[in-house]
Design an enzyme around this catalytic site. Sequence first.
Site, PDB file in Angstrom:
ATOM      1  N   CYS A   1      -8.836  27.385   1.432  1.00 60.09           N
ATOM      2  CA  CYS A   1      -9.121  26.823   2.760  1.00 60.09           C
ATOM      3  C   CYS A   1      -8.359  27.578   3.852  1.00 60.09           C
ATOM      4  O   CYS A   1      -8.637  27.380   5.035  1.00 60.09           O
ATOM      5  CB  CYS A   1      -8.760  25.342   2.809  1.00 60.09           C
ATOM      6  SG  CYS A   1      -7.023  25.007   2.543  1.00 60.09           S
TER       7      CYS A   1
ATOM      8  N   ASP B   1      -5.188  27.248   4.608  1.00 62.20           N
ATOM      9  CA  ASP B   1      -4.109  26.486   5.227  1.00 62.20           C
ATOM     10  C   ASP B   1      -2.742  26.938   4.710  1.00 62.20           C
ATOM     11  O   ASP B   1      -2.601  27.334   3.557  1.00 62.20           O
ATOM     12  CB  ASP B   1      -4.306  24.991   4.965  1.00 62.20           C
ATOM     13  CG  ASP B   1      -5.512  24.458   5.731  1.00 62.20           C
ATOM     14  OD1 ASP B   1      -6.034  25.203   6.577  1.00 62.20           O
ATOM     15  OD2 ASP B   1      -5.917  23.320   5.482  1.00 62.20           O
TER      16      ASP B   1
ATOM     17  N   CYS C   1      -5.253  21.429   7.954  1.00 58.98           N
ATOM     18  CA  CYS C   1      -6.100  20.284   8.259  1.00 58.98           C
ATOM     19  C   CYS C   1      -5.244  19.040   8.523  1.00 58.98           C
ATOM     20  O   CYS C   1      -4.035  19.044   8.288  1.00 58.98           O
ATOM     21  CB  CYS C   1      -7.054  20.030   7.097  1.00 58.98           C
ATOM     22  SG  CYS C   1      -6.222  19.355   5.660  1.00 58.98           S
TER      23      CYS C   1
ATOM     24  N   CYS D   1      -4.895  18.855  -0.510  1.00 59.18           N
ATOM     25  CA  CYS D   1      -4.068  19.146   0.665  1.00 59.18           C
ATOM     26  C   CYS D   1      -2.626  18.676   0.444  1.00 59.18           C
ATOM     27  O   CYS D   1      -1.684  19.288   0.961  1.00 59.18           O
ATOM     28  CB  CYS D   1      -4.634  18.465   1.901  1.00 59.18           C
ATOM     29  SG  CYS D   1      -6.403  18.702   2.098  1.00 59.18           S
TER      30      CYS D   1
HETATM   31 FE1  FES Z   1      -6.701  23.042   3.296  1.00 64.58          FE
HETATM   32 FE2  FES Z   1      -6.495  20.453   3.675  1.00 64.58          FE
HETATM   33  S1  FES Z   1      -8.289  21.645   3.763  1.00 64.58           S
HETATM   34  S2  FES Z   1      -4.967  21.840   3.093  1.00 64.58           S
END
Ligand code: FES
Length: 141
Positions: A33, A35, A59, A103
């Site tokens: 993702c 992140d 997110c 996450c």
């Molecule tokens: Fe990547 Fe939540 S979508 S940590």
Amino acid sequence: MYSDKVMDHFTNPRNVGELENASGVGTVGNAKCGDIMRIYLDIDDNHIIRDVKFKTFGCGAAIATSSMATELVKGKSIQEALEITNKTVMEALDGLPSVKIHCSLLAEEAIHAALWDYATKNNIEIEGLEKPKNDIHEEEN
Ligand code: FES
């Protein structure tokens, strides 16, 4: 979809920022993702986490879990902090939607990475701590 606690920690995250001269800094990401989370720990001579800050590029669930994780480790010993898992963090937030469970792994792993950094800098071994991954994506599923 999200609990009141998740919304609270997302809109009003605790312990955001960085620590100068942190005892340990841990950064982990999830390549899937994109992140990224970084956690700074200030640990005293008795191995108590005096202060903690975080920065998360991610997110809402990642921000809420980072915030809750910092609240949970503050004032704890290294060993107590090590016992805080993503499940502990999720429970403290009254749960996360299943698609967002991954996450919460960022927070757990970032704490471990910061403790690993602390142990490396001080040339000590923390019982039960394994070398953390930079990318937690492989751990999912
Ligand atoms: Fe990547 Fe939540 S979508 S940590």
